[in-house]
Design an enzyme around this catalytic site. Structure first.
Site, PDB file in Angstrom:
ATOM      1  N   GLU A 244       0.877  -1.144   0.003  1.00 41.71           N
ATOM      2  CA  GLU A 244       0.082   0.032   0.054  1.00 41.71           C
ATOM      3  C   GLU A 244       0.802   1.231   0.220  1.00 41.71           C
ATOM      4  O   GLU A 244       1.866   1.345   0.836  1.00 41.71           O
ATOM      5  CB  GLU A 244      -0.994   0.130   1.152  1.00 41.71           C
ATOM      6  CG  GLU A 244      -1.724   1.034   1.175  1.00 41.71           C
ATOM      7  CD  GLU A 244      -2.751   1.041   2.393  1.00 41.71           C
ATOM      8  OE1 GLU A 244      -3.626  -0.169   2.736  1.00 41.71           O
ATOM      9  OE2 GLU A 244      -2.947   1.732   3.164  1.00 41.71           O
TER      10      GLU A 244
ATOM     11  N   THR B  12      -3.686   4.855  -1.436  1.00 40.90           N
ATOM     12  CA  THR B  12      -5.004   5.279  -0.647  1.00 40.90           C
ATOM     13  C   THR B  12      -5.473   6.533  -1.170  1.00 40.90           C
ATOM     14  O   THR B  12      -4.925   7.326  -2.302  1.00 40.90           O
ATOM     15  CB  THR B  12      -4.397   5.788   0.776  1.00 40.90           C
ATOM     16  OG1 THR B  12      -3.318   6.570   0.514  1.00 40.90           O
ATOM     17  CG2 THR B  12      -3.654   4.600   1.444  1.00 40.90           C
ATOM     18  N   TYR B  13      -6.638   7.029  -0.586  1.00 41.05           N
ATOM     19  CA  TYR B  13      -7.268   8.034  -1.302  1.00 41.05           C
ATOM     20  C   TYR B  13      -7.338   9.212  -0.102  1.00 41.05           C
ATOM     21  O   TYR B  13      -7.883   9.023   0.910  1.00 41.05           O
ATOM     22  CB  TYR B  13      -8.790   7.562  -1.707  1.00 41.05           C
ATOM     23  CG  TYR B  13      -9.720   8.799  -2.454  1.00 41.05           C
ATOM     24  CD1 TYR B  13      -9.302   8.443  -3.817  1.00 41.05           C
ATOM     25  CD2 TYR B  13     -10.511   9.265  -2.212  1.00 41.05           C
ATOM     26  CE1 TYR B  13     -10.007   9.498  -4.778  1.00 41.05           C
ATOM     27  CE2 TYR B  13     -11.401  10.362  -2.855  1.00 41.05           C
ATOM     28  CZ  TYR B  13     -11.166  10.339  -4.334  1.00 41.05           C
ATOM     29  OH  TYR B  13     -11.876  10.976  -5.012  1.00 41.05           O
TER      30      TYR B  13
ATOM     31  N   HIS C 252      -8.027   3.076  -3.665  1.00 42.73           N
ATOM     32  CA  HIS C 252      -8.892   3.416  -2.508  1.00 42.73           C
ATOM     33  C   HIS C 252      -9.738   4.353  -3.227  1.00 42.73           C
ATOM     34  O   HIS C 252      -9.548   5.195  -3.801  1.00 42.73           O
ATOM     35  CB  HIS C 252      -8.204   3.682  -1.273  1.00 42.73           C
ATOM     36  CG  HIS C 252      -7.155   2.733  -0.662  1.00 42.73           C
ATOM     37  ND1 HIS C 252      -6.907   2.794   0.516  1.00 42.73           N
ATOM     38  CD2 HIS C 252      -6.387   1.640  -1.365  1.00 42.73           C
ATOM     39  CE1 HIS C 252      -5.934   1.685   0.617  1.00 42.73           C
ATOM     40  NE2 HIS C 252      -5.785   0.964  -0.455  1.00 42.73           N
TER      41      HIS C 252
ATOM     42  N   GLY D 240     -14.355   6.728   4.769  1.00 42.55           N
ATOM     43  CA  GLY D 240     -13.394   7.638   5.050  1.00 42.55           C
ATOM     44  C   GLY D 240     -13.544   8.347   6.514  1.00 42.55           C
ATOM     45  O   GLY D 240     -14.630   8.015   7.146  1.00 42.55           O
ATOM     46  N   ASP D 241     -12.738   9.082   6.946  1.00 45.06           N
ATOM     47  CA  ASP D 241     -12.730   9.772   8.315  1.00 45.06           C
ATOM     48  C   ASP D 241     -13.436  11.170   8.311  1.00 45.06           C
ATOM     49  O   ASP D 241     -13.085  11.720   7.084  1.00 45.06           O
ATOM     50  CB  ASP D 241     -11.401   9.709   9.038  1.00 45.06           C
ATOM     51  CG  ASP D 241     -10.823   8.417   9.410  1.00 45.06           C
ATOM     52  OD1 ASP D 241     -11.671   7.656  10.123  1.00 45.06           O
ATOM     53  OD2 ASP D 241      -9.863   8.138   9.470  1.00 45.06           O
TER      54      ASP D 241
ATOM     55  N   ASP E  79     -19.969  -3.964  15.248  1.00 48.25           N
ATOM     56  CA  ASP E  79     -18.949  -3.705  14.426  1.00 48.25           C
ATOM     57  C   ASP E  79     -18.820  -5.043  13.539  1.00 48.25           C
ATOM     58  O   ASP E  79     -18.645  -4.684  12.145  1.00 48.25           O
ATOM     59  CB  ASP E  79     -17.478  -3.855  15.253  1.00 48.25           C
ATOM     60  CG  ASP E  79     -16.380  -3.157  14.133  1.00 48.25           C
ATOM     61  OD1 ASP E  79     -16.246  -1.936  14.278  1.00 48.25           O
ATOM     62  OD2 ASP E  79     -15.713  -3.910  13.823  1.00 48.25           O
TER      63      ASP E  79
ATOM     64  N   GLN F 254      -7.315  -3.381   9.508  1.00 49.72           N
ATOM     65  CA  GLN F 254      -6.613  -2.194  10.358  1.00 49.72           C
ATOM     66  C   GLN F 254      -5.286  -2.819  10.841  1.00 49.72           C
ATOM     67  O   GLN F 254      -5.238  -4.293  11.268  1.00 49.72           O
ATOM     68  CB  GLN F 254      -7.246  -1.353  11.107  1.00 49.72           C
ATOM     69  CG  GLN F 254      -6.896  -0.249  11.710  1.00 49.72           C
ATOM     70  CD  GLN F 254      -6.051   0.647  10.595  1.00 49.72           C
ATOM     71  OE1 GLN F 254      -4.945   0.313  10.095  1.00 49.72           O
ATOM     72  NE2 GLN F 254      -6.726   1.642  10.129  1.00 49.72           N
TER      73      GLN F 254
HETATM   74  C1  LIG Z   1      -7.044  -1.053   4.934  1.00 47.31           C
HETATM   75  C2  LIG Z   1      -7.607   0.466   5.184  1.00 47.31           C
HETATM   76  C3  LIG Z   1      -7.291   1.389   4.161  1.00 47.31           C
HETATM   77  C4  LIG Z   1      -7.883   2.479   4.445  1.00 47.31           C
HETATM   78  N1  LIG Z   1      -7.722   3.438   3.411  1.00 47.31           N
HETATM   79  C5  LIG Z   1      -8.141   4.862   3.531  1.00 47.31           C
HETATM   80  C6  LIG Z   1      -8.002   5.811   2.584  1.00 47.31           C
HETATM   81  O1  LIG Z   1      -7.306   5.257   1.465  1.00 47.31           O
HETATM   82  N2  LIG Z   1      -8.339   7.030   2.822  1.00 47.31           N
HETATM   83  C7  LIG Z   1      -9.041   7.294   3.900  1.00 47.31           C
HETATM   84  O2  LIG Z   1      -9.555   8.663   4.155  1.00 47.31           O
HETATM   85  N3  LIG Z   1      -9.072   6.311   4.916  1.00 47.31           N
HETATM   86  C8  LIG Z   1      -8.880   5.173   4.747  1.00 47.31           C
HETATM   87  N4  LIG Z   1      -8.903   4.375   5.877  1.00 47.31           N
HETATM   88  C9  LIG Z   1      -9.632   4.545   6.911  1.00 47.31           C
HETATM   89  C10 LIG Z   1     -11.147   4.592   7.119  1.00 47.31           C
HETATM   90  O3  LIG Z   1     -11.704   5.404   6.053  1.00 47.31           O
HETATM   91  C11 LIG Z   1     -11.514   4.961   8.293  1.00 47.31           C
HETATM   92  O4  LIG Z   1     -11.201   3.964   9.346  1.00 47.31           O
HETATM   93  C12 LIG Z   1     -13.142   5.190   8.435  1.00 47.31           C
HETATM   94  O5  LIG Z   1     -13.509   5.906   9.856  1.00 47.31           O
HETATM   95  C13 LIG Z   1     -14.089   4.134   8.520  1.00 47.31           C
HETATM   96  O6  LIG Z   1     -14.251   3.659   7.027  1.00 47.31           O
HETATM   97  P1  LIG Z   1     -14.920   2.398   6.915  1.00 47.31           P
HETATM   98  O7  LIG Z   1     -14.896   2.322   5.227  1.00 47.31           O
HETATM   99  O8  LIG Z   1     -14.694   1.180   7.764  1.00 47.31           O
HETATM  100  O9  LIG Z   1     -16.593   2.975   7.496  1.00 47.31           O
HETATM  101  P2  LIG Z   1     -17.818   2.098   7.558  1.00 47.31           P
HETATM  102  O10 LIG Z   1     -17.743   0.400   7.296  1.00 47.31           O
HETATM  103  O11 LIG Z   1     -18.843   2.737   6.943  1.00 47.31           O
HETATM  104  O12 LIG Z   1     -18.020   2.098   9.221  1.00 47.31           O
HETATM  105  C14 LIG Z   1     -17.926   3.326   9.810  1.00 47.31           C
HETATM  106  C15 LIG Z   1     -18.588   3.148  11.040  1.00 47.31           C
HETATM  107  O13 LIG Z   1     -20.106   3.172  10.896  1.00 47.31           O
HETATM  108  C16 LIG Z   1     -20.495   2.098  11.519  1.00 47.31           C
HETATM  109  N5  LIG Z   1     -21.520   1.432  10.308  1.00 47.31           N
HETATM  110  C17 LIG Z   1     -21.117   0.925   9.305  1.00 47.31           C
HETATM  111  N6  LIG Z   1     -22.115   0.646   8.625  1.00 47.31           N
HETATM  112  C18 LIG Z   1     -23.347   0.941   9.204  1.00 47.31           C
HETATM  113  C19 LIG Z   1     -24.615   1.239   9.119  1.00 47.31           C
HETATM  114  N7  LIG Z   1     -25.216   0.594   8.089  1.00 47.31           N
HETATM  115  N8  LIG Z   1     -25.447   1.535  10.059  1.00 47.31           N
HETATM  116  C20 LIG Z   1     -24.881   2.148  11.228  1.00 47.31           C
HETATM  117  N9  LIG Z   1     -23.748   2.107  11.425  1.00 47.31           N
HETATM  118  C21 LIG Z   1     -22.744   1.523  10.233  1.00 47.31           C
HETATM  119  C22 LIG Z   1     -19.400   1.157  11.608  1.00 47.31           C
HETATM  120  O14 LIG Z   1     -19.512   0.143  12.649  1.00 47.31           O
HETATM  121  C23 LIG Z   1     -18.166   2.168  11.945  1.00 47.31           C
HETATM  122  O15 LIG Z   1     -18.234   2.439  13.230  1.00 47.31           O
HETATM  123  C24 LIG Z   1      -8.473   2.918   5.826  1.00 47.31           C
HETATM  124  C25 LIG Z   1      -8.641   2.106   6.754  1.00 47.31           C
HETATM  125  C26 LIG Z   1      -8.090   0.476   6.596  1.00 47.31           C
HETATM  126  C27 LIG Z   1      -8.430  -0.227   7.623  1.00 47.31           C
END
Ligand SMILES: Cc1cc2nc3c(=O)[nH]c(=O)nc-3n(C[C@H](O)[C@H](O)[C@H](O)COP(=O)(O)OP(=O)(O)OC[C@H]3O[C@@H](n4cnc5c(N)ncnc54)[C@H](O)[C@@H]3O)c2cc1C
Length: 309
Positions: A18, A49-50, A78, A109-110, A162, A180
């Site tokens: 990555e 990454t994005y 990403h 995303g965050d 989760d 992660q």
């Molecule tokens: C391998 C990896 C690569 C990453 N790459 C990037 C990147 O390139 N750019 C970047 O900005 N960030 C990246 N991240 C960070 C990631 O974007 C953040 O951790 C973000 O906060 C969560 O993204 P997610 O896709 O897991 O979100 P989600 O799966 O949408 O989850 C986010 C939160 O919402 C909750 N949730 C999920 N679905 C629902 C639902 N249907 N109803 C209610 N609650 C729900 C989950 O439990 C969680 O607490 C990466 C993380 C990892 C592990």
């Protein structure tokens, strides 16, 4: 274009790498030197990454396009839902497809500014990664990955919730998940067990950070969202002011972790490279994951042509 799942099915254990989008021209040169150094090692795929802003996002698109068109590597881009309307997301996905990128890691995303803050979706955007998985799937023949959290996502109320949301992402069409960062093999294996216990046999890949400097250790602790175990701090902290000793011990720690994961049957180790290749190449060699062509004549003592064989 080969998919990530095709690259990981029915093969010996593999590794993937990555990168993040370069900030400037000098950064871009470093990125490309690392990509070229890793190419002979045949990673299963390479991801970029994005980021949160325009230039960083352009950097992802431009560089993943180069990976697709100028290297022998399988690219994965990403994509996050941050500050994007659905129309914009469709555009980005279209750009990826246009340059031959068929593997997408679909993320929510965050929240910009404060990763632990309240998530506010774009008014015409998406709320969760699950919806992005559905969108990418609806737009073409993509192989889709999602993120997974061994200790639970920091905003998840508990591990059961989760896990339930992670499984929903697979049911929405995700093909694999990347975990992660975590500290002990058992932390990843418990995540795999939770997903299996929920009736889901999704492909889960561990994320691994080569612990070469105190900075990489701090980043691992930050990203994992958990406290580092005492044994790990006891091994590395006393070496914080001795860069060579820290690097040697850190790579030993990571080798032990990776070897245990391979023994438990993980199909791929996903390395966070910090846009450098040396530590990843070293680990991949130690773990016996590198093909013969990765070794130069100088390293094997064989003539160049034979070493390439
Ligand atoms: C391998 C990896 C690569 C990453 N790459 C990037 C990147 O390139 N750019 C970047 O900005 N960030 C990246 N991240 C960070 C990631 O974007 C953040 O951790 C973000 O906060 C969560 O993204 P997610 O896709 O897991 O979100 P989600 O799966 O949408 O989850 C986010 C939160 O919402 C909750 N949730 C999920 N679905 C629902 C639902 N249907 N109803 C209610 N609650 C729900 C989950 O439990 C969680 O607490 C990466 C993380 C990892 C592990």
């Amino acid at each position: 274009m080969t998919s990530v799942v095709e690259r990981l099915t029915g093969r010996a254990p593999a590794f993937s790498v990555e990168f993040f989008p370069p900030r400037d021209t000098a950064d871009e040169a470093v990125l490309w030197r690392s990509i070229r150094e890793l190419e002979p090692y045949d990673p299963a795929y390479l991801s970029i990454t994005y980021g949160a802003g325009g230039s960083s996002r352009d950097g992802t698109i431009r560089n993943i396009a180069r990976v697709a068109t100028e290297t022998t590597l399988v690219p994965m881009a990403h994509l996050t839902a941050v500050d994007h309307s659905v129309a914009e997301l469709r555009n980005v996905i279209g750009w990826y497809a246009a340059v031959g990128v068929r593997n997408i890691l679909a993320l929510r995303g965050d929240p910009p500014g404060d990763p632990y803050g309240e998530w506010v979706p774009h008014p015409e955007g998406l709320r969760y990664a699950e919806e992005l998985v559905e969108l990418v799937r609806s737009l073409g023949d993509f192989c889709v990955g999602v993120s997974a959290f061994p200790y639970g996502h920091p905003r998840s109320p508990d591990l059961d919730t989760d896990t339930a949301y992670l499984v929903r992402k697979f049911r929405a069409g995700a093909d694999f998940g990347i975990a992660q960062l975590f500290f002990e093999a058992e932390d990843f294996l418990r995540l795999r067990d939770r997903v299996a216990a929920a009736g889901c046999d999704a492909l889960l890949l561990p994320g691994i950070m080569p612990l070469t400097t105190p900075r990489t250790l701090h980043k691992t602790i930050e990203l994992s969202g958990a406290e580092a175990p005492r044994w790990l701090l006891d091994r590395l902290e006393p070496l914080a002011h001795d860069p060579r000793a820290f690097r040697a011990e850190g790579l030993d720690v990571v080798t032990e972790l990776a070897a245990r994961l391979l023994a438990e049957g993980v199909p791929d180790l996903h390395f966070y490279t910090f846009n450098r290749s040396k530590a990843t190449r070293e680990l991949v060699r130690r773990l016996g994951l590198s093909p013969a062509r990765a070794f130069t004549a100088r390293e094997t003592g064989a003539p160049v042509e034979a070493a390439r064989g």
